[in-house]
Design a protein around this motif. Structure first.
Motif, mmCIF file in Angstrom:
data_model
loop_
_atom_site.group_PDB
_atom_site.id
_atom_site.type_symbol
_atom_site.label_atom_id
_atom_site.label_comp_id
_atom_site.label_asym_id
_atom_site.label_seq_id
_atom_site.Cartn_x
_atom_site.Cartn_y
_atom_site.Cartn_z
ATOM 1 N N ASP A 334 0.823 -1.210 0.000
ATOM 2 C CA ASP A 334 0.000 0.000 0.000
ATOM 3 C C ASP A 334 0.860 1.265 0.000
ATOM 4 N N ASP A 341 0.376 7.122 -6.661
ATOM 5 C CA ASP A 341 -0.681 8.130 -6.759
ATOM 6 C C ASP A 341 -0.106 9.544 -6.675
ATOM 7 N N SER A 362 -8.988 0.090 -6.848
ATOM 8 C CA SER A 362 -8.468 0.348 -5.503
ATOM 9 C C SER A 362 -7.502 -0.760 -5.109
#
Length: 793
Positions: A334, A341, A362
């Motif tokens: 993550d 991002d 996601s």
């Protein structure tokens, strides 16, 4: 059969899904691991050593399942391994070239039988390497083992070589260092990364079955990179070479500073490399190859796409078409998703538009993404994230394409797409990278020299050129190992100087000057150092006490003229060096007198050194157009070129012995290969170098190509080390200076050639400047290699 669904070929091609994984895909590798009880010991003296009281390190596969554990070596294991490696070197180096070649060929045959196991184990450990590429490596280097004494005469193996790789380095990169070291007659200790440890241990076992003497190849595993520095401390290690990421390379250089062992690094992981598409390219082929290269499952470098504005629309349209339906890429965590991002958001804020294969899901899945119109200053270009991102920048002219291609601090590789062969060759020559692929994606072959430019390495791997890092001239001096000293790196070079005479109080003493930017000049500091004869207290004169600003002025002048000097034809450079020899002959009496006055040598001996120096300059003039690269025997359809190129600006701290001969030897090596040079004469005996300024003033060398700066050695060493433009430093001095340079010359990386002039007993030591072998050794230290691959139908 009920409950199953049979897919047609059309269904499979539409979905492009991977087939189901089966246990048989890794069956032989799993069996070998089971045979080792899933705990792999150290490989020392030709056998596994698995001690129960040692710490272990677990290796997990891509799913998080345990693959195996490796034993972590301690100091006793290192000592035992080093003793075994010395004995192995003695037995291995005594074998004939034919016998060593035969062992490597037997291993190639053995690998053909067990290649599936090796390949499976590499895949299981996420260090993918095909058995065919390893067999090709073995066949290639078995040939060089056979021909060493024929084609590389008068060179001898180093001894025990330590090969270190980082955890993220591939197995092929490891073997690209291990096999040439063995082929040249060295014994090797491998300190592998976590992923390459199991394959390295398996291959060591296969080596023994092929007849390799015990101790010639050893494998030590540990918890982290600190193991390498502990092994390097052992006095039996003659050379350390590294492959992997830049961060671990810096740690290794700093940890081994002051040990007296040469260290070379190849930071081939994480570099930023350009793909350049010109308007004359086959757009369809170029885009297809870009997607295959930039979005491969495991990539070792970050790619940046540079497209000529006139074909931007067609390239973008082809990208949208070919990217449609590409599967998302699994990110490691993550945290990496957050980085990806942020990079995408930063690019969009700078005006970039996105081309993606699908909507962004996601979690840790992310689609292959092209950032069209990314700015050269955006984070996705300067500090790329590990995700499937490809920045796209545009250019108008050919020169602008070269500027974009050289924008990165790295200089590892580049791809060029154009049907114009002249444009391809001109661009290849202008890019500061070690490998250029024309109308092709990069591939690995051992005959291609891989030499990182700029911040991408200090050595050459592969090809004949890569063999010399594991050899030394038979006549060269082998220095004794040293121990690091307590050194305050921040205060190095700031020690109190000897007696300094300001200009206004210099009186009637003879005054000497620097030589910077083609003219004699005073130091920017305005201070001078007293010059004494050897062993005497009388004063011969005073010379400038140079400092950092003098070095900056010299380098600024050098970078203006060095590119033009490098582009001169070899014959033109030869004529300029011949003019130096002629000028030295004209000043023969004056320079011989300066040598005699400074060192106390009889005039006959001083004149003899001048005579040798004139001959040495003429040797370098002849060398200019005699030693070059050529075509490479790549086993594919196409043409491979190997091209030696200048390093750029070289800083040299000159020795205290053979003052004139050593200076013109080093000067000739730099000039003959196209470099500019900044020389610091001996602090104790600067007069011969200062007298040589008169020769330089009357020469036709471009102003700024050669500079001579006198002063305190440590202060000028620090100034050279901290200048980012200087690519290489050749140093003759004390142990503290050697340690300082190895510790500090890491960002950016500099190629170092370090010699401590006195051993631990205070005895003067150094090379033989009169031996002819010094020519080839220095020339190879003065160039960096570039390989160019041009495919044909």
């Amino acid at each position: 059969m009920a409950g199953t669904t049979t897919k047609t070929v059309q269904d499979i091609f539409q979905s492009m899904e991977y087939g189901p994984a089966t246990s048989s895909n890794t069956a032989t590798a799993q069996a070998w691991l089971d045979n080792q009880s899933r705990t792999l010991g150290l490989f020392i003296d030709g056998k596994f050593v698995n001690l129960v009281d040692r710490q272990t390190r677990s290796l997990l596969d891509s799913k998080g399942d345990l693959v195996c554990s490796t034993v972590c070596a301690v100091q006793d294991d290192i000592s035992q391994c080093a003793s075994s490696a010395i004995k192995g070197f003695e037995s291995w180096s005594r074998l004939s070239c034919y016998q060593r070649s035969k062992v490597l060929l037997r291993l190639a045959s053995t690998l053909g039988q067990h290649g599936q196991t090796v390949a499976e184990l590499c895949d299981l450990c996420q260090a993918s390497c095909s058995s065919s590429s390893l067999i090709r490596l073995l066949q290639y280097y078995s040939g060089w083992a056979q021909l060493r004494d024929t084609l590389i005469a008068n060179w001898t193996p180093l001894g025990v070589v330590l090969v270190v790789v980082s955890d993220d380095c591939g197995f092929y990169s490891l073997m690209l260092k291990v096999l040439p070291a063995l082929a040249m007659g060295n014994s090797v200790i491998v300190a592998p990364g976590q992923c390459t440890a199991p394959p390295a241990l398996l291959l060591a076992q296969l080596f023994m079955s092929a007849g390799l003497p015990a101790g010639v190849l050893s494998v030590l595993t540990g918890t982290d990179m600190s193991l390498a520095s502990h092994v390097a401390k052992n006095s039996s290690i003659s050379y350390v070479t590294y492959s992997g990421n830049k961060q671990d390379a810096v740690k290794l250089c700093k940890a081994t500073a002051g040990m007296g062992v040469p260290v070379s690094v190849s930071p081939n992981i994480g570099a930023t490399c350009p793909i350049i598409i010109f308007e004359s390219a086959d757009i369809n082929s170029a885009v297809d190859d870009v997607l295959e290269t930039a979005f491969q499952k495991k990539k070792e470098v970050h790619w940046v796409l540079c497209v000529q504005e006139s074909v931007l629309e067609s390239v973008t349209a082809r990208l949208r078409l070919r990217m449609a339906g590409l599967k998302c890429v699994a990110l490691p965590s993550d945290d990496v998703r957050v980085l990806v991002d942020a990079a995408v958001q930063d690019a969009q804020n700078s005006g970039a538009t996105l081309v993606q294969s699908c909507a962004v899901p996601s979690g840790t899945q992310y689609p292959p993404t092209v950032l069209c119109g990314a700015a050269p200053s955006s984070s996705c270009v300067v500090m790329p994230s590990p995700g499937p991102l490809l920045p796209l920048m545009t250019f108008r002219s050919n020169s602008e394409a070269v500027t974009l291609g050289n924008h990165s601090p790295h200089g590892q590789t580049a791809c060029i797409w154009t049907e114009d062969l002249t444009l391809a060759l001109e661009t290849s020559k202008s890019l500061s990278v070690g490998s250029v692929w024309v109308n092709s994606h990069p591939f690995s072959d051992p005959c291609l020299p891989v030499s990182g430019h700029k911040d991408s390495g200090t050595c050459t791997d592969g090809g004949q050129e890569g063999l010399y890092q594991f050899l030394r001239p038979s006549s060269s001096y082998v220095p004794s190992r040293a121990s690091p000293v307590a050194l305050d790196y921040a205060k190095f070079g700031t020690d109190a100087p000897p007696v300094i005479i300001p200009d206004e109080t210099a009186g009637t003493l003879k005054s000497y000057s620097h030589f910077v930017a083609g003219k004699a000049c005073k130091s920017e500091s305005g201070a001078n150092l007293v010059v004494h004869p050897q062993g005497g207290s009388s004063v011969l004169g005073h010379c400038p006490d140079g400092g950092p600003k003098d070095v900056r002025n010299a380098v600024e002048a050098a970078i203006k003229v060095q590119p033009g000097w490098m582009k001169k034809s070899p014959s033109a450079r030869a004529q300029s060096i011949q003019s130096l020899a002629k000028g030295l002959e004209g000043k023969r009496q004056d320079i011989a007198s300066s040598i005699s006055t400074q060192t106390g040598l009889p005039m006959e001996e001083a004149d003899s050194e001048v005579e040798l120096s004139i001959a040495r300059l003429r040797d370098w003039a002849a060398y200019c157009d005699k030693v070059h690269g050529g075509t490479l025997p790549v086993p594919q359809s196409g043409t491979g070129l190997s091209i030696p190129e200048a390093l750029g600006v070289v800083g040299v701290i000159l020795p205290d012995k053979h003052l004139l001969l050593s200076m013109v030897t080093l000067l000739g090596a730099a000039l003959a290969s196209g470099n500019a040079i900044v020389m610091v004469p001996s602090q104790e005996y600067p007069l011969p170098a200062l007298a040589f300024i008169q020769v330089l003033l009357s020469s036709d060398l471009p102003a700024g190509l050669v500079s001579i700066i006198t002063g305190r050695r440590n202060q000028l060493t620090k100034a050279l080390a901290n200048h980012s433009v200087i690519k290489a430093i050749w140093y003759w001095g004390n142990s503290e200076g050697c340690q300082y340079l190895q510790y500090t010359c890491t960002s950016p990386l500099k190629t170092l050639r370090l010699f401590c002039q006195k051993d631990k007993d205070g005895k003067h030591c150094g090379g033989d400047w009169t031996h002819p072998s010094v020519l080839e050794e220095l020339w190879r230290n003065a160039v960096q290699w570039k390989s160019v691959w041009i495919p044909t139908a």
